[in-house]
Design a protein around this motif. Structure first.
Motif, PDB file in Angstrom:
ATOM      1  N   PRO A  21       0.825  -1.213   0.000  1.00 20.67           N
ATOM      2  CA  PRO A  21       0.000   0.000   0.000  1.00 20.67           C
ATOM      3  C   PRO A  21       0.858   1.262   0.000  1.00 20.67           C
ATOM      4  CG  PRO A  21      -0.901  -1.586   1.544  1.00 20.67           C
ATOM      5  CD  PRO A  21       0.368  -2.186   0.992  1.00 20.67           C
ATOM      6  N   ASP A  22       0.468   2.208  -0.836  1.00 18.00           N
ATOM      7  CA  ASP A  22       1.127   3.513  -0.964  1.00 18.00           C
ATOM      8  C   ASP A  22       2.352   3.545  -1.884  1.00 18.00           C
ATOM      9  OD1 ASP A  22      -0.537   5.225   0.238  1.00 18.00           O
ATOM     10  OD2 ASP A  22       0.502   5.313   2.161  1.00 18.00           O
ATOM     11  N   ALA A  23       2.706   2.406  -2.442  1.00 21.29           N
ATOM     12  CA  ALA A  23       3.869   2.416  -3.345  1.00 21.29           C
ATOM     13  C   ALA A  23       3.519   3.124  -4.653  1.00 21.29           C
ATOM     14  CB  ALA A  23       4.335   0.990  -3.622  1.00 21.29           C
ATOM     15  N   GLY A  24       2.208   3.213  -4.950  1.00 21.14           N
ATOM     16  CA  GLY A  24       1.809   3.954  -6.147  1.00 21.14           C
ATOM     17  C   GLY A  24       1.047   3.136  -7.173  1.00 21.14           C
ATOM     18  N   LYS A  25       0.420   2.057  -6.724  1.00 14.89           N
ATOM     19  CA  LYS A  25      -0.312   1.188  -7.661  1.00 14.89           C
ATOM     20  C   LYS A  25      -1.437   1.938  -8.376  1.00 14.89           C
ATOM     21  CE  LYS A  25      -3.142  -1.813  -6.208  1.00 14.89           C
ATOM     22  NZ  LYS A  25      -3.861  -2.898  -5.567  1.00 14.89           N
ATOM     23  N   THR A  26      -2.206   2.689  -7.600  1.00 15.62           N
ATOM     24  CA  THR A  26      -3.339   3.413  -8.194  1.00 15.62           C
ATOM     25  C   THR A  26      -2.844   4.468  -9.176  1.00 15.62           C
ATOM     26  OG1 THR A  26      -4.433   3.131  -6.078  1.00 15.62           O
ATOM     27  CG2 THR A  26      -5.465   4.637  -7.621  1.00 15.62           C
ATOM     28  N   THR A  27      -1.836   5.204  -8.770  1.00 15.34           N
ATOM     29  CA  THR A  27      -1.289   6.241  -9.629  1.00 15.34           C
ATOM     30  C   THR A  27      -0.726   5.634 -10.910  1.00 15.34           C
ATOM     31  OG1 THR A  27      -0.659   7.364  -7.591  1.00 15.34           O
ATOM     32  CG2 THR A  27       0.246   8.247  -9.637  1.00 15.34           C
ATOM     33  N   LEU A  28      -0.050   4.521 -10.766  1.00 13.32           N
ATOM     34  CA  LEU A  28       0.507   3.875 -11.951  1.00 13.32           C
ATOM     35  C   LEU A  28      -0.617   3.374 -12.867  1.00 13.32           C
ATOM     36  CD1 LEU A  28       2.957   2.889 -13.555  1.00 13.32           C
ATOM     37  CD2 LEU A  28       2.847   0.751 -12.269  1.00 13.32           C
ATOM     38  N   ALA A  47     -11.508   7.918  -6.944  1.00 10.92           N
ATOM     39  CA  ALA A  47     -11.550   9.248  -6.342  1.00 10.92           C
ATOM     40  C   ALA A  47     -10.529   9.302  -5.221  1.00 10.92           C
ATOM     41  CB  ALA A  47     -12.941   9.526  -5.826  1.00 10.92           C
ATOM     42  N   ARG A  48     -10.091  10.471  -4.918  1.00 11.84           N
ATOM     43  CA  ARG A  48      -8.990  10.634  -3.975  1.00 11.84           C
ATOM     44  C   ARG A  48      -9.218   9.994  -2.613  1.00 11.84           C
ATOM     45  NH1 ARG A  48      -4.827  13.132  -5.389  1.00 11.84           N
ATOM     46  NH2 ARG A  48      -3.447  13.941  -3.800  1.00 11.84           N
ATOM     47  N   GLY A  49     -10.373  10.286  -2.046  1.00 11.33           N
ATOM     48  CA  GLY A  49     -10.659   9.794  -0.692  1.00 11.33           C
ATOM     49  C   GLY A  49     -10.573   8.290  -0.594  1.00 11.33           C
ATOM     50  N   MET A 143      10.767   8.088  -8.333  1.00 12.08           N
ATOM     51  CA  MET A 143      12.139   8.558  -8.518  1.00 12.08           C
ATOM     52  C   MET A 143      12.220  10.085  -8.452  1.00 12.08           C
ATOM     53  SD  MET A 143      14.226   6.059  -8.678  1.00 12.08           S
ATOM     54  CE  MET A 143      15.727   6.840  -9.285  1.00 12.08           C
ATOM     55  N   ASP A 144      11.071  10.740  -8.518  1.00 10.53           N
ATOM     56  CA  ASP A 144      11.069  12.201  -8.399  1.00 10.53           C
ATOM     57  C   ASP A 144      11.282  12.641  -6.955  1.00 10.53           C
ATOM     58  OD1 ASP A 144       8.452  11.011  -7.996  1.00 10.53           O
ATOM     59  OD2 ASP A 144       7.745  13.057  -7.653  1.00 10.53           O
ATOM     60  N   ARG A 145      11.311  11.655  -6.038  1.00  3.93           N
ATOM     61  CA  ARG A 145      11.655  11.948  -4.645  1.00  3.93           C
ATOM     62  C   ARG A 145      13.023  11.364  -4.359  1.00  3.93           C
ATOM     63  NH1 ARG A 145       6.504  10.304  -1.073  1.00  3.93           N
ATOM     64  NH2 ARG A 145       4.988  11.756  -1.933  1.00  3.93           N
TER      65      ARG A 145
END
Ligand code: G4P
Length: 532
Positions: A21-28, A47-49, A143-145
Motif C-alpha cells: 500500500p502507498d507504493a503507487g499502484k493506483t497512480t501507476l 476518487a482521492r478519498g 524517482m522524483d523523490r
C-alpha cells in the motif's frame, strides 16, 4: 480480415500490479491507462478519498460498486495489443482474493517505492507470483523523490526475492536532481524535464533523445556520473535475458515516477514486448490431465472472482470469467463440468472506467457474467462441459467465529446471507455435523468486519460473532473411503461441511491438527481445497 482466436489471444497481455500500500499502484494504473490512450485525464480511476485504506473507505468503495468494479479489470488497447489489467486488493486481509486474481494473470508488475524498496506486502504478493511461476517486471516508482541508491535497490530485490534484477534503464539522480534514465540497450536517454510556465505552474515532460542531446539535458558532471554508473551497471548486473524473465528467474527493472508520467510509456513498452501472451493452463478434460491453451478451438475459461450486488437495484452477481481459449460470442451457452448450462446473453467488458456489453472475447480476456449465484469461484465453463481448470484453491481460514442473529427467528435468513458471501468467496461457511451452529471462517479480521457490515446493510440483519471453540480448519480427503468414513463417524463433534458439502476437520489448535493427522496417515488434512 478477422484474426483467428489464437492470433487474437497472442495479442493479449493480461497482468496484475502488485505493490505494498502507498507504493503507487493506483497512480501507476491511472497513468498506464493514460499512456495507453484509454483515458484522457489522470485521476479518473479512483476518487482521492478512496485511496485511504481505512475500513470505512473500503466499505464506501464496496458500496459504490460501479467504481470498484471498473477498477477490478481494466481493458485498453496499445500498439495493436489488448491490455487487461487486473486489480488486486492492497490490504493484506484480502490475500485470498489477491491470490485468486493472480490465477487469472499471465504476468505481474511489481511496484516499489524507490525510497523504501521491498516492503512486507510486496514480499507476500511476490511469493504468490512465485508459487504460480508468474513472470514479474519491476517498476521502481517515485524517482522524483529522494531515492535509495539504485544498486542498493537492485541488490535488495536479489537478496530478498532470490531473483536476478536486470535494469533495462539507468536513472540519473533522483528527487530534485532527477534528469531521466539511460536505455541500457539502445544508449538513448529518456528525459525527465520540469517545465515552469509563465504563470508559475509546473509541468513535467519526458521524451526519448539520442546520445547527441545528452548535453542539453544535464550538466557535464552529471553526464560523467551517468556514464560511469551505467558502465558499472553493465558490468555488475546480468544483461536482460527474455527466457530467464519468462521462467521467473529474472526481473527486468524500469525506473520512473508514475505521478509525473515518467517511465510509464517505457513500462508499457516493456509489457508489450516482453510479457507473455495468455498461457497454457493446467486442466482436466473428461477427468484426464490435459493442458488447455489458446490453440484450443473450444471456448473455455474459469471464474476467478465473484462480486455481488454490483447494481444495488438488482441482487445480481457478476462472475469474473477469465477466457483461456476460443472465440466467445455473446449469447453463447457454456457448461460447467457438473453439467450446469449458463446462457451468456449480457456479458460485461470493462473498458477503462466504463462497462460495456462484450460481443466477442478471446483467450486472455476477462468478461463479467451476470448470474444469480449459479457460478462459483473455481468453476470452469466450456462449450462441451468437459473441461475443469486446476489451481484455484480455497484457503484454510485463520479466524473461525460462530455467528448468530439477535433475533433467533431470522436464523434462516442469516444462513442464506452467509451462503451468498461464501459463494462470492468473501468468507467461508462451515456447518458442524452436530448442533445448529454456523461457523464462518476468514483469512483476516477485516473480512469478518466487512461481512458484518454487508449483512447489516444488504440483509437488514444484526449479527453477533462469538468466539468459537475452533482455531483451525482442514479439508479432509483420502483414497481410502472406508477409513475416511470411519474417521468422520468417530470425530463427529469436530467435523463440519463446507458450502459444497466437502468434509472439514475443525481443530481446537495447531497441535490438535498435527496430532490427529499423525494418527490418521491415510487421510490428508489440507490447508487448501481445489474444486477438482
Ligand atoms: P497505492 O495505490 O499503491 O496505495 O498508492 P497510490 O497510487 O494511492 O499512491 C500513494 C501516494 O503516493 C499518493 O499520495 C500518490 O500521489 C503518491 N505517489 C504515487 N506515485 C508517485 C510518484 O511517482 N511520485 C511521488 N512523488 N508520489 C507518488 P497522496 O494520496 O497524495 O497522499 P500522500 O500519501 O502523499 O499523503
Amino acid at each position: 480480415m478477422a484474426l483467428t482466436p489464437e492470433a487474437e489471444a497472442a495479442r493479449r497481455r493480461t497482468f496484475a500490479i502488485i505493490a505494498h500500500p502507498d507504493a503507487g499502484k493506483t497512480t501507476l494504473t491511472e497513468n498506464l491507462l493514460l499512456a495507453g490512450g484509454a483515458i484522457r485525464m489522470a485521476g479518473a480511476v479512483k476518487a482521492r478519498g478512496e485511496r485511504r485504506r481505512t475500513m470505512s473507505d473500503w466499505m464506501k468503495i464496496e458500496r459504490d460498486r460501479g467504481i470498484s468494479v471498473s477498477a477490478s479489470v481494466m481493458t485498453f488497447e496499445y500498439e495493436n495489443c489488448v491490455f487487461n489489467l487486473l486489480d488486486t486488493p492492497g490490504h493484506e486481509d484480502f490475500s485470498e482474493d489477491t491470490y485468486r486474481t493472480l490465477t487469472a494473470a499471465d504476468s505481474a508488475i511489481m511496484v516499489l517505492d524507490a525510497a523504501k524498496g521491498i516492503e512486507p506486502q510486496t514480499l507476500k504478493l511476490f511469493e504468490v507470483c512465485r508459487l504460480r511461476d508468474i513472470p514479474i517486471i519491476t517498476y521502481i516508482n517515485k524517482m522524483d523523490r529522494e531515492a535509495q541508491d539504485p544498486f542498493q535497490l537492485l541488490d535488495e530485490i536479489e537478496q530478498k526475492l532470490a531473483m536476478t534484477a536486470s535494469p533495462l534503464y539507468w536513472p540519473q539522480g533522483s528527487g530534485e536532481r532527477l534528469r531521466g534514465m539511460k536505455d541500457l540497450r539502445t544508449g538513448e536517454f529518456v528525459t525527465y524535464q520540469r517545465i515552469v510556465a509563465h504563470d508559475g505552474s509546473v509541468d513535467f515532460k519526458t521524451e526519448r533523445v539520442g546520445a547527441d542531446r545528452f548535453d542539453e539535458m544535464m550538466s557535464a558532471d552529471e553526464k560523467i556520473e551517468l556514464e560511469e554508473q551505467a558502465e558499472m551497471a553493465a558490468g555488475v548486473c546480468k544483461p536482460y535475458d527474455h527466457q530467464s524473465y519468462r521462467e521467473g528467474h529474472m526481473t527486468p527493472v524500469v525506473f520512473g515516477s508514475a505521478l509525473r508520467h515518467f517511465g510509464v510509456k517505457e513500462l508499457l513498452d516493456t509489457i508489450l514486448l516482453e510479457a507473455p501472451a495468455p498461457r497454457v493452463q493446467k486442466a482436466k478434460v473428461k477427468g484426464n490431465p490435459t493442458p488447455v491453451g489458446p490453440e484450443n478451438k473450444e471456448v473455455t475459461g474459469f471464474v476467478f472472482k465473484i462480486q455481488a450486488n454490483m447494481d444495488p437495484n438488482h441482487r445480481d452477481r457478476i462472475a469474473f470469467f477469465r477466457m483461456v481459449s476460443g472465440r466467445f460470442q455473446r449469447g453463447m451457452r457454456l457448461k460447467t463440468v457438473a453439467g450446469k448450462q449458463i446462457g451468456i446473453t449480457s456479458p460485461v467488458m470493462f473498458m477503462a472506467q466504463d462497462r460495456e456489453i462484450a460481443d466477442e472475447a478471446f483467450g486472455g480476456d476477462v468478461i463479467g457474467i451476470p448470474n444469480h449465484g449459479a457460478l462459483r469461484v473455481g468453476d470452469a465453463l466450456s462449450e462441451s462441459g468437459n473441461v475443469q481448470f486446476q489451481g484455484i484453491p480455497n484457503f484454510a481460514p485463520e479466524i473461525l467465529r460462530r455467528v448468530r442473529t439477535k433475533d433467533p427467528m431470522k436464523s434462516k435468513h442469516l444462513r442464506k446471507a452467509l451462503e451468498g458471501l461464501a459463494e462470492e468467496g468473501v468468507t467461508q461457511l462451515f456447518t458442524p455435523e452436530i448442533g445448529s451452529d454456523m461457523i464462518v471462517g476468514a483469512v483476516g479480521q477485516l473480512q469478518i468486519e466487512v461481512m458484518a457490515e454487508r449483512i447489516a446493510t444488504e440483509n437488514n440483519l444484526e449479527v453477533l460473532f462469538e468466539a468459537s471453540p475452533w482455531a483451525a480448519a482442514r479439508w479432509l480427503a483420502s483414497e481410502d473411503a472406508p477409513k475416511l468414513n470411519a474417521f468422520l463417524e468417530s470425530n463427529r463433534s469436530a467435523v463440519a461441511k463446507d458450502l459444497d458439502g466437502a468434509p472439514v476437520y475443525l481443530a481446537k489448535n495447531a497441535w490438535d491438527v498435527g496430532y490427529v493427522s499423525e494418527r490418521n496417515p491415510a487421510i490428508r488434512f489440507t490447508k487448501t481445497k481445489e474444486r477438482v
